[in-house]
Write an enzyme that holds these catalytic residues in place. Structure first.
Site, PDB file in Angstrom:
ATOM      1  N   SER A 199      30.230 -45.173 -13.908  1.00 41.15           N
ATOM      2  CA  SER A 199      29.752 -44.652 -15.189  1.00 41.15           C
ATOM      3  C   SER A 199      30.750 -43.641 -15.764  1.00 41.15           C
ATOM      4  O   SER A 199      31.160 -42.707 -15.073  1.00 41.15           O
ATOM      5  CB  SER A 199      28.404 -44.000 -14.989  1.00 41.15           C
ATOM      6  OG  SER A 199      27.960 -43.507 -16.207  1.00 41.15           O
ATOM      7  N   GLY A 200      31.157 -43.824 -16.987  1.00 40.48           N
ATOM      8  CA  GLY A 200      32.083 -42.892 -17.646  1.00 40.48           C
ATOM      9  C   GLY A 200      33.536 -43.272 -17.439  1.00 40.48           C
ATOM     10  O   GLY A 200      34.439 -42.548 -17.853  1.00 40.48           O
ATOM     11  N   THR A 252      32.921 -49.480 -21.677  1.00 38.76           N
ATOM     12  CA  THR A 252      32.480 -49.851 -23.025  1.00 38.76           C
ATOM     13  C   THR A 252      33.631 -49.702 -24.006  1.00 38.76           C
ATOM     14  O   THR A 252      33.838 -50.568 -24.864  1.00 38.76           O
ATOM     15  CB  THR A 252      31.287 -48.973 -23.423  1.00 38.76           C
ATOM     16  OG1 THR A 252      30.310 -49.105 -22.413  1.00 38.76           O
ATOM     17  CG2 THR A 252      30.710 -49.386 -24.746  1.00 38.76           C
ATOM     18  N   GLU A 271      26.751 -47.315  -8.510  1.00 38.47           N
ATOM     19  CA  GLU A 271      26.179 -45.964  -8.619  1.00 38.47           C
ATOM     20  C   GLU A 271      25.761 -45.450  -7.257  1.00 38.47           C
ATOM     21  O   GLU A 271      25.020 -46.114  -6.529  1.00 38.47           O
ATOM     22  CB  GLU A 271      24.965 -45.976  -9.562  1.00 38.47           C
ATOM     23  CG  GLU A 271      25.382 -46.085 -11.014  1.00 38.47           C
ATOM     24  CD  GLU A 271      24.217 -45.988 -11.992  1.00 38.47           C
ATOM     25  OE1 GLU A 271      23.066 -45.907 -11.549  1.00 38.47           O
ATOM     26  OE2 GLU A 271      24.500 -46.004 -13.199  1.00 38.47           O
ATOM     27  N   GLY A 301      28.458 -49.707 -13.670  1.00 36.40           N
ATOM     28  CA  GLY A 301      29.295 -49.666 -12.467  1.00 36.40           C
ATOM     29  C   GLY A 301      28.467 -49.321 -11.251  1.00 36.40           C
ATOM     30  O   GLY A 301      27.273 -49.032 -11.347  1.00 36.40           O
ATOM     31  N   ASN A 345      28.298 -39.269 -18.424  1.00 34.33           N
ATOM     32  CA  ASN A 345      28.917 -39.842 -19.627  1.00 34.33           C
ATOM     33  C   ASN A 345      28.021 -39.536 -20.828  1.00 34.33           C
ATOM     34  O   ASN A 345      26.820 -39.747 -20.769  1.00 34.33           O
ATOM     35  CB  ASN A 345      29.049 -41.367 -19.426  1.00 34.33           C
ATOM     36  CG  ASN A 345      29.721 -42.045 -20.599  1.00 34.33           C
ATOM     37  OD1 ASN A 345      30.075 -41.384 -21.579  1.00 34.33           O
ATOM     38  ND2 ASN A 345      29.887 -43.344 -20.503  1.00 34.33           N
ATOM     39  N   SER A 363      26.541 -43.129 -22.239  1.00 32.06           N
ATOM     40  CA  SER A 363      26.468 -44.051 -21.116  1.00 32.06           C
ATOM     41  C   SER A 363      25.619 -45.271 -21.464  1.00 32.06           C
ATOM     42  O   SER A 363      24.524 -45.140 -22.017  1.00 32.06           O
ATOM     43  CB  SER A 363      25.860 -43.304 -19.931  1.00 32.06           C
ATOM     44  OG  SER A 363      25.758 -44.158 -18.855  1.00 32.06           O
ATOM     45  N   SER A 364      26.142 -46.458 -21.167  1.00 32.25           N
ATOM     46  CA  SER A 364      25.371 -47.676 -21.445  1.00 32.25           C
ATOM     47  C   SER A 364      24.283 -47.765 -20.384  1.00 32.25           C
ATOM     48  O   SER A 364      24.592 -47.762 -19.197  1.00 32.25           O
ATOM     49  CB  SER A 364      26.247 -48.910 -21.348  1.00 32.25           C
ATOM     50  OG  SER A 364      27.489 -48.665 -21.924  1.00 32.25           O
TER      51      SER A 364
HETATM   52  N1  LIG Z   1      40.852 -45.492 -23.684  1.00 30.69           N
HETATM   53  C1  LIG Z   1      40.187 -44.395 -24.003  1.00 30.69           C
HETATM   54  N2  LIG Z   1      40.732 -43.513 -24.882  1.00 30.69           N
HETATM   55  C2  LIG Z   1      40.062 -42.383 -25.208  1.00 30.69           C
HETATM   56  N3  LIG Z   1      38.860 -42.039 -24.692  1.00 30.69           N
HETATM   57  C3  LIG Z   1      38.277 -42.883 -23.809  1.00 30.69           C
HETATM   58  C4  LIG Z   1      38.903 -44.100 -23.429  1.00 30.69           C
HETATM   59  N4  LIG Z   1      38.075 -44.711 -22.558  1.00 30.69           N
HETATM   60  C5  LIG Z   1      36.985 -43.910 -22.412  1.00 30.69           C
HETATM   61  N5  LIG Z   1      37.104 -42.812 -23.168  1.00 30.69           N
HETATM   62  C6  LIG Z   1      36.152 -41.677 -23.266  1.00 30.69           C
HETATM   63  O1  LIG Z   1      35.268 -41.722 -22.166  1.00 30.69           O
HETATM   64  C7  LIG Z   1      33.919 -41.828 -22.590  1.00 30.69           C
HETATM   65  C8  LIG Z   1      33.152 -42.740 -21.642  1.00 30.69           C
HETATM   66  O2  LIG Z   1      33.598 -44.068 -21.786  1.00 30.69           O
HETATM   67  P1  LIG Z   1      32.600 -45.316 -21.756  1.00 30.69           P
HETATM   68  O3  LIG Z   1      31.384 -45.032 -22.486  1.00 30.69           O
HETATM   69  O4  LIG Z   1      33.393 -46.505 -22.122  1.00 30.69           O
HETATM   70  O5  LIG Z   1      32.244 -45.353 -20.224  1.00 30.69           O
HETATM   71  P2  LIG Z   1      31.486 -46.500 -19.458  1.00 30.69           P
HETATM   72  O6  LIG Z   1      32.385 -46.915 -18.343  1.00 30.69           O
HETATM   73  O7  LIG Z   1      31.052 -47.535 -20.403  1.00 30.69           O
HETATM   74  O8  LIG Z   1      30.289 -45.698 -18.838  1.00 30.69           O
HETATM   75  P3  LIG Z   1      28.793 -46.204 -18.589  1.00 30.69           P
HETATM   76  O9  LIG Z   1      28.812 -47.049 -17.376  1.00 30.69           O
HETATM   77  O10 LIG Z   1      28.077 -44.941 -18.377  1.00 30.69           O
HETATM   78  O11 LIG Z   1      28.390 -46.924 -19.804  1.00 30.69           O
HETATM   79  C9  LIG Z   1      33.963 -42.362 -23.989  1.00 30.69           C
HETATM   80  O12 LIG Z   1      32.878 -41.913 -24.733  1.00 30.69           O
HETATM   81  C10 LIG Z   1      35.288 -41.794 -24.503  1.00 30.69           C
HETATM   82  O13 LIG Z   1      35.085 -40.468 -24.962  1.00 30.69           O
HETATM   83 MG   LIG Z   2      29.284 -48.087 -21.176  1.00 29.44          MG
END
Ligand SMILES: Nc1ncnc2c1ncn2[C@@H]1O[C@H](COP(=O)(O)OP(=O)(O)OP(=O)(O)O)[C@@H](O)[C@H]1O
Ligand SMILES: [Mg+2]
Length: 1136
Positions: free
Chosen positions: A107-108, A112, A389, A387, A157, A160-161
Site C-alpha cells: 500500500s502506498g 495506482t 498486507e 498489495g 497512503n 489508498s485504493s
Molecule cells: N511516480 C510517482 N510520482 C510522484 N508521486 C508518486 C508516484 N507514484 C506514487 N506517488 C505518490 O504516492 C502516493 C501513493 O501512490 P498510490 O496511490 O499509487 O499507491 P498504491 O500503491 O496504489 O497504494 P494502495 O495499495 O494503498 O492503493 C500517490 O498519491 C502519490 O502522491
Molecule cells: Mg492504489
C-alpha cells in the site's frame, strides 16, 4: 545522423539489475538507493520494471518524454515505465498479442499512479480522431469516479485504493481504443462504518460535504459539518494536499464525461447521504413483558430523513431494526432484536448499501465504456490490486488480500520462467533448469477444495449448530496442523506450544512474503456477510429506483431460502477467473516499492526497501534471469556497439550481423562457454563478460578519440599555416604600393610649395609698386582739399559777421516799439475803470429807490407761491420713491410699500388697487385656452377633494398631463389607439385589483369623452370597454391611497362582470377628469363621487365591502389590500 543511446550509456548505478556485479542483497539495495538519490526511480530486472515511489512530482511524464520513448526498443533508453507501456502496446498492435500489465507492491508503493501513467501513455500514442478521443477520455475519466468511491486515506497512503481493480482496454486491429471493461475485487466495506485511528472513510463522503452547494446539501438533508456524522472519523477529516471540494467538482465532471445522467448522479448522491444518515440512527433498550430486551430507535429524526431520501415507509424500516423474521420451509418465526443486534443490523445495512452502490457504479461505467463493436478485439489488461498486507492485527480482509497476492506471485513465477523458457526455445538455445521457490503449496493451503482454509471456513459457516470463530480455529488446528506453512499454538505440531508470539486465538501462515499472524475473530461473520432478510425486503419496498435495483433479493416474489455464497467463496471464484484471464495474455510486470513509511521525498529506508525486495522475490527474479544467460542483445545492435573492437568489423562489416559478432567475439578471445548464439540474439552468460566488452569498448573509444583528435589538430595547424602564408604575400604587395604612393605625394607637395613661394614673391613686389603710386596720388588730393577748405572757412566767417550786425538793429527797433505800446494801453485801462464805477453807483442808487417803493406788494403774494412750490416738490419725491419700490407683477403678491406721508393715505390705497387691477389684466391676457382648461380641472379637483381626501395635497403640485403612456406614439398600443374614436383624455397604467386575493395587475386605463377602456399593459389588448353613460358613481376613501371603485349602473351591458376596483397614484387626476367629462356632456348626468372609508363594490353576484384601515408601522409603508372573507376586502393604509 541519429545518435543511438543505450541502456548502458550514462547510467547511474546499473539500469538493469541483471547486470549487477557482484550480485548480493546489499549491492541490490545499494543500487536502488543510488538511483533513487538521483531521481532515477525506475530500474529493470530484464523486462520487469521496478518503480520506487518518489513522493514528489518529477518532470519525467511530459509530452516530450512520451515522444522520446515512442517506438523505441525497450533497452534503448534509460529505464522508464513508458518503455514498458510502449513495448506492451507495440506487441499488442504489431504482433497481435493480448497484453496484461501486472502492477504489484504494498500500500502506498505507487501502483495506482503507475496504472494511470500506463493508461495515459497508451492514450497519448494510440490513434486519434473524434470518436477515439471520446473513448480515451471516458476510459481515463473512470479513474476519478472510482477513486472517489473506492479510495480512502489510510495511515500508509493518503489515496489508498480499498478495492482491487482490473481493467481491460480493448483495441481494434489498427491499435485504436474501442472501449474497456472494469472488474472490481472485494471493496473494504467495513471502512464505511468504522475506520482505524488516523484514517478516513471513503473520499466521497468528505467530498460531498465540502463540495456540494448549500442547495444540494439541503436537498440531501445534510449538514456541512463532518462532526455531525457518526460514520465519519474526525481525526483525519482533512488531508494535506487533498482539496475535497475541488475533487467533488472533478468527480461530477468525470461522471458527466463517462456518461452518467443527471438523475443517476442525484440517485447516487442520495444513497451516499442515506449511508451517512444511517450511521446517526441510534437505539435504546426497552424491556418487554416476557423479559427479553427489545431495541427502539432513539431519535427518529435521522431515520425519518433517511426514509424520505430513499422513499421508504418509516414504520417498515423501524420494524426491520427491531425484529428479525426467520423463514424455514413454510414457517415464519419473528424474533426481537436487542440493542447490539440492532446496531449490527444497521452497520450491515450501511456496508451492503455502500458496497452494492460501488458495484453498481462499476457496472454503470462498464455500460458506458464498453466497445460498440462485436469484431475481434485486442486486449490490454491493467491490474492494480491491493498489495501484500502485514498489520499488527490481521483479519479476514488481510487473509483474502494476501491470498490474492500469493496467486499473483504464483503466476509471476510461472510466467517469468515460461517467458524465459520460450525465449530460449525461440532462439534455439538449450534450456537449463532453474531452482526457485514455488509458492503453489501456500496457495493450496488456502484454496484447496477439500481441506483448504477457505473450504474449512465455508464448511464451518454452513454447518448447523453453534458456530464461532473458535470452532473454526479448532477445525483448522486439526485439518491443517501438518502443513509446513501453517502454524498454530494449539495445533498438533508441538513446536509452537511454547511460542508466546502466537496467541491462542490466532493462526499464522508463512506466506512467500513473510509470516502473517491472523486473528480469527470476525472470520465467520465476515465470511457469512449476512444482511437480515427484513432489511433487504424493506429496501426493496423503497420508492427509489436505484435502491430497489441494489436489493433484488428483497423481492417477496423471489424469496430464495438458499444461503447466498460466502464472501470467501465469491472471492476465490473471482480470483480464479482473473488468473485464468491473465494466463492467456502476455504479462508485463511493474513492481512498486515504497522507499519510506513517512510518505516523504528523499528518504530511503534500507530495511523497508530490503523487506519489500525480499517478499516481492526480486532477488530471485534476478537470479532466474541470470541463471541462464544474464544478457541478450540483437546481433545488429551488438555489432553496432562493439564493432570498433575488431579490425575486420571496423569501420564497416559487409556480411550478416551474426557472422560479424562471431568474428568480433573470436577476435576478442572471449571463452566459448561465456556466450551462445541464438537465432536473432547473442546471449552472454556472465555480466563480467559484458563489462569486459564494455571496458574494451571504452578504451577503444578513448584511442579512437585520441586519433581523431590528432588528425584534427594536424589539419587545423596546416590550414592555419597556409592561410598565414597567403596573407603575408597579399600584405607585402599592399605595403609596397602604399609606400610608392606616399613618396610621389611628398614630391608633388614640395613642387607645389616652391611654386607658390615664387608666385607670392612676384605678386608682393608688384603690389608694393602699385601701393607707392596710389599714395602719391592721394597726397596731391589731400593738399588741394586742405587749401580749398581754408578758403571756404574764411568766406563763412565774413558772412556770419555781416548777418549778426543786421539782427542787432532789428532787436533794438522792436524793443522800442513795445515800450511805446505798453505806455498807451495803461492809459486806456485807467479811462475804462473810471467809466464802469460811475454806472454801478448809478444802478445801486436806482435799485435802492425801486425796493423802497415795492416793499409792501411783495409781502402779500410770496406765501402762497412758496406753499405751492413745496407741495409740488413733495409729490414729485413720493412718485419717484414709489417707482423704485413697486411690488412684482404676480397677482398673488400682496406686498405694497409703506405710506410715507399721512395726508397721502387715500391716494396710496387707490394707487394700490389700480395697480393690482392693472397687473391682473396683464396676467389674464397671457392665458391660452388649453392652460385655462387645465386650471379649471385643477379648480374642479380642489372643489372635489380639498380637505376631503388625504391624497389631495400631494396632487396639487403635479400638472395634469393626461396621456402618460404616449398612446399615440407607442407602437405597442397602435391597435388600441385605433379602436378609440375620440380624443384620448387620459391614458395611464393603473392596477386592477383582483377580487379574489386583493393583488393588483397592471392595466392601461384610457378615458375619452364617451368611454373608458381597460387594456393589457403588455399587448394593448382591450380587457373592458365601458361607455361613460353606464357609469353611476365613483367611490374613493378619505385616506392617502389610490384605490377607487368604478360603479356601473345596474342592468348596463358592461356591468355583466360587476364594478371595477382600481388603484392609481394619479387618482385625483383620473377622478377629476371623469367628473369633468360628465359635467361637460349634455346627454348624461354628472358622475357622483363618494368619499368614504367603507364602500360596497358589486363583483358579479356578490357585494363586497372595501374597508380602509390605518396600518400599524410593522405592516410597512406601503398600501396593501387583502381579502379577509367573502364579503370584505381590507385595505391597509399607512398612518399619516
Ligand atoms: N511516480 C510517482 N510520482 C510522484 N508521486 C508518486 C508516484 N507514484 C506514487 N506517488 C505518490 O504516492 C502516493 C501513493 O501512490 P498510490 O496511490 O499509487 O499507491 P498504491 O500503491 O496504489 O497504494 P494502495 O495499495 O494503498 O492503493 C500517490 O498519491 C502519490 O502522491
Ligand atoms: Mg492504489
Amino acid at each position: 545522423m541519429e545518435v543511438k543511446t543505450s541502456l548502458l550509456d550514462n547510467m547511474i548505478g546499473v539500469g538493469d539489475m541483471v547486470l549487477l556485479e557482484p550480485l548480493s542483497e546489499d549491492s541490490f539495495i545499494e543500487n536502488l538507493k543510488k538511483r533513487f538519490d538521483h531521481n532515477e526511480i525506475y530500474t529493470y530486472i530484464g523486462s520487469v520494471v521496478i518503480s520506487m515511489n518518489p513522493y514528489k512530482s518529477l518532470p519525467i511524464y511530459t509530452a516530450e518524454k512520451v515522444e522520446e520513448y515512442r517506438n523505441r526498443n525497450f533497452y534503448e533508453l534509460s529505464p522508464h515505465i513508458y518503455a514498458l507501456a510502449d513495448e506492451a502496446y507495440r506487441s499488442l498492435r504489431d504482433q497481435d498479442k493480448d497484453q496484461c500489465i501486472l502492477i504489484t507492491g504494498e500500500s502506498g508503493a505507487g501502483k495506482t499512479e503507475a496504472s494511470k501513467f500506463v493508461m495515459s501513455y497508451v492514450a497519448a500514442v494510440c490513434g486519434k480522431g473524434q470518436e477515439v478521443n471520446k473513448v480515451k477520455e471516458q476510459l481515463l475519466q473512470s479513474n476519478p469516479v472510482l477513486e472517489a468511491f473506492g479510495n480512502a486515506k489510510t495511515v500508509r497512503n493518503d489515496n489508498s485504493s480499498r478495492f482491487g481493480k482490473y481493467m481491460d482496454i480493448e483495441f481494434d486491429f489498427k491499435g485504436d481504443p474501442l472501449g474497456g471493461v472494469i472488474s472490481n475485487y472485494l471493496l473494504e466495506k467495513s471502512r464505511v462504518v468504522k475506520q482505524p485511528r488516523g484514517e478516513r472513510n471513503f473520499h466521497v463522503f468528505y467530498q460531498l460535504l465540502s463540495g456540494a452547494s448549500d442547495d444540494m446539501l439541503k436537498k440531501l438533508k445534510l449538514d456541512r459539518d463532518f462532526s455531525k456524522y457518526n460514520y465519519l472519523s474526525l481525526d483525519s477529516a482533512t488531508v494535506n494536499g487533498l482539496d475535497d471540494a475541488a475533487s467533488f467538482r472533478t468527480v461530477r465532471n468525470a461522471m458527466q464525461i463517462v456518461g452518467f445522467m443527471e438523475d443517476e448522479v442525484q440517485s447516487v448522491l442520495e444513497l451516499v447521504a442515506a449511508v451517512l444518515k444511517l450511521g446517526n440512527i441510534e437505539f435504546k433498550p426497552e424491556s418487554r413483558v416476557n423479559g427479553f430486551d427489545e431495541s427502539r430507535v432513539k431519535d427518529k429524526n435521522d431515520l425519518k430523513e433517511m426514509c424520505e431520501l430513499l422513499g421508504i415507509e418509516q414504520s417498515v424500516l423501524e420494524r426491520a431494526f427491531s425484529f428479525r423474521t426467520v423463514e424455514a420451509k413454510m414457517e415464519k418465526v419473528s424474533t426481537t432484536l436487542n440493542v447490539a443486534q440492532a446496531y449490527y443490523a444497521r452497520d450491515a445495512l450501511a456496508k451492503n448499501l455502500y458496497s452494492r452502490l460501488f458495484s453498481w457504479l462499476v457496472n454503470r461505467i462498464n455500460e458506458s465504456i464498453k466497445a460498440q463493436t462485436k469484431k475481434r478485439k485486442k486486449v490490454m489488461g491493467v491490474l492494480d490490486i491491493y498489495g501484500f498486507e502485514i498489520f499488527e492485527d490481521n483479519s479476514f480482509e488481510q487473509f483474502i488480500i494476501n491470498y490474492c497476492n500469493e496467486k499473483l506471485q504464483q503466476i509471476f513465477i510461472e510466467l517469468t520462467l515460461r517467458e524465459e523458457q520460450e525465449e530460449y526455445v525461440r532462439e534455439g538455445i538449450e534450456w537449463t533448469n532453474i531452482e526457485y521457490f514455488n509458492n503453489a503449496i501456500i496457495c493450496d493451503l488456502i484454496e484447496n477444495n477439500k481441506n483448504g482454509i477457505l473450504a474449512m471456513l465455508d464448511e464451518e459457516c454452513l454447518r448447523p449448530g453453534t458456530v464461532t470463530d473458535e470452532t473454526f480455529l479448532d477445525k483448522l488446528n486439526t485439518v491443517c496442523a501438518e502443513h509446513q506453512h501453517f502454524e498454530s499454538r494449539l495445533s498438533k505440531n508441538s513446536k509452537f506450544l511454547t511460542d508466546h508470539s502466537l496467541p491462542h486465538n490466532c493462526f499464522r501462515i508463512q506466506h512467500y512474503a513473510g509470516k502473517v499472524l491472523y486473528r480469527v475473530e470476525g472470520f465467520v461473520d465476515k465470511n457469512n456477510d449476512l444482511l437480515y432478510r427484513d432489511l433487504s425486503q424493506a429496501m426493496y419496498k423503497a420508492n427509489h429506483s436505484l435502491i430497489k435495483l441494489l436489493f433484488p433479493e428483497g423481492n417477496p416474489a423471489k424469496v430464495n431460502l438458499k444461503r447466498p455464497p460466502t464472501a470467501g467463496f465469491q472471492f476465490k471464484a473471482s480470483v480464479g477467473t482473473l488468473m485464468k484471464n491473465l494466463l492467456t495474455k502476455n504479462p508485463n510486470y511493474i513492481r512498486c516499492i515504497k522507499p519510506n513509511d513517512k510518505k516523504a521525498a528523499h528518504i530511503f529506508t534500507d530495511s523497508l526497501v530490503c523487506h519489500q525486495a525480499r517478499y516481492l522475490g526480486l532477488m530471485e527474479n534476478v537470479r532466474v534471469r541470470r541463471a541462464g544467460y544474464a544478457f541478450r542483445q540483437a546481433y545488429e545492435s551488438c555489432l553496432e556497439r562493439y564493432k570498433m573492437l575488431c579490425k575486420q568489423t571496423w569501420p564497416h562489416w559487409r556480411g550478416p550481423a551474426r557472422e560479424g559478432v562471431k568474428v568480433l567475439l573470436t577476435d576478442m578471445k572471449v571463452p566459448a562457454e561465456e556466450f551462445a548464439y541464438g537465432r536473432s540474439k547473442i546471449f552472454i552468460r556472465n555480466p563480467r563478460t559484458l563489462f569486459f566488452l564494455e571496458e574494451k569498448r571504452r578504451q577503444c573509444l578513448e584511442d579512437l578519440a585520441a586519433l581523431i583528435q590528432k588528425i584534427y589538430r594536424g589539419w587545423k595547424c596546416r590550414t592555419h599555416f597556409l592561410l598565414m602564408k597567403k596573407s603575408q604575400v597579399v600584405v607585402s604587395a599592399w605595403y609596397r604600393r602604399y609606400a610608392q604612393q606616399k613618396k610621389y605625394q611628398n614630391i608633388r607637395c614640395s613642387a607645389l610649395v616652391v611654386q607658390s613661394f615664387i608666385r607670392g614673391w612676384k605678386a608682393r613686389k608688384l603690389l608694393r609698386e602699385l601701393k607707392h603710386k596710389k599714395r602719391c596720388e592721394e597726397a596731391v588730393t589731400t593738399i588741394s582739399a586742405y587749401w580749398h577748405g581754408t578758403q571756404a572757412r574764411w568766406e563763412l566767417r565774413r558772412l556770419k559777421e555781416e548777418a549778426r550786425n543786421k539782427h542787432a538793429v532789428s532787436v533794438i527797433w522792436a524793443a522800442w516799439l513795445g515800450t511805446k505800446a505798453r505806455r498807451e494801453l495803461r492809459c486806456l485801462k485807467h479811462e475804462a475803470c473810471s467809466k464802469q464805477a460811475v454806472s454801478v453807483i448809478w444802478a445801486c442808487w436806482q435799485g435802492t429807490k425801486v425796493r423802497r417803493e415795492y416793499r409792501k406788494f411783495f409781502r402779500a403774494n410770496a406765501g402762497k407761491k412758496i406753499y405751492d412750490f413745496t407741495i409740488q416738490r413733495i409729490m414729485q419725491k413720493y412718485f419717484l420713491g414709489l417707482k423704485k419700490t413697486m411690488p412684482s407683477m404676480s397677482p398673488i403678491d400682496k406686498s405694497w410699500p409703506a405710506r410715507p406721508y399721512g395726508f397721502l393715505d387715500g391716494t396710496h390705497q387707490e394707487l394700490r388697487r389700480a395697480f393690482h387691477l392693472w397687473r391682473c389684466k396683464k396676467y389674464h391676457s397671457q392665458f391660452t385656452e388649453e392652460k385655462k382648461a387645465t386650471y379649471e380641472e385643477k379648480l374642479a379637483a380642489s372643489e372635489l377633494f380639498k380637505d376631503k381626501k388625504a391624497l389631495y395635497p400631494s396632487s396639487v403640485g403635479q400638472p395634469f398631463k393626461g396621456d402618460y403612456v404616449e398612446i399615440t406614439k407607442n407602437p405597442k398600443y397602435q391597435k388600441l389607439n385605433s379602436l378609440v374614436e375620440d380624443k384620448v383624455l387620459l391614458a395611464d397604467v393603473v392596477s386592477k385589483i383582483n377580487r379574489a386575493n386583493g393583488k393588483g395587475a397592471p392595466r392601461i386605463f384610457l378615458l375619452t369623452k364617451k368611454i373608458l377602456v381597460l387594456a393589457d399593459q403588455k399587448t394593448g389588448q382591450v380587457k373592458a370597454s365601458v361607455p361613460l353613460l353606464d357609469l353611476s358613481s365613483v367611490s374613493v376613501s378619505t385616506q392617502n391611497d389610490g384605490f377607487f371603485a368604478l360603479k356601473l349602473k345596474e342592468g348596463a351591458m358592461s356591468a355583466a362582470k360587476g364594478d371595477f376596483l382600481l388603484s392609481s397614484d394619479r387618482l385625483i387626476e383620473i377622478i377629476t377628469k371623469l367628473h369633468c367629462t360628465g359635467a361637460a356632456s349634455a346627454d348624461r348626468n354628472q358622475i357622483n363621487i363618494d368619499i368614504s372609508d367603507e364602500f360596497l363594490v358589486q363583483f358579479k353576484q356578490d357585494k363586497v365591502c372595501v374597508k380602509f384601515i390605518q396600518g400599524t408601522p410593522k405592516n410597512g409603508n406601503g398600501v396593501s389590500c387583502k381579502r379577509k372573507n367573502n364579503r370584505l376586502l381590507e385595505v391597509s393604509v399607512p398612518s399619516p
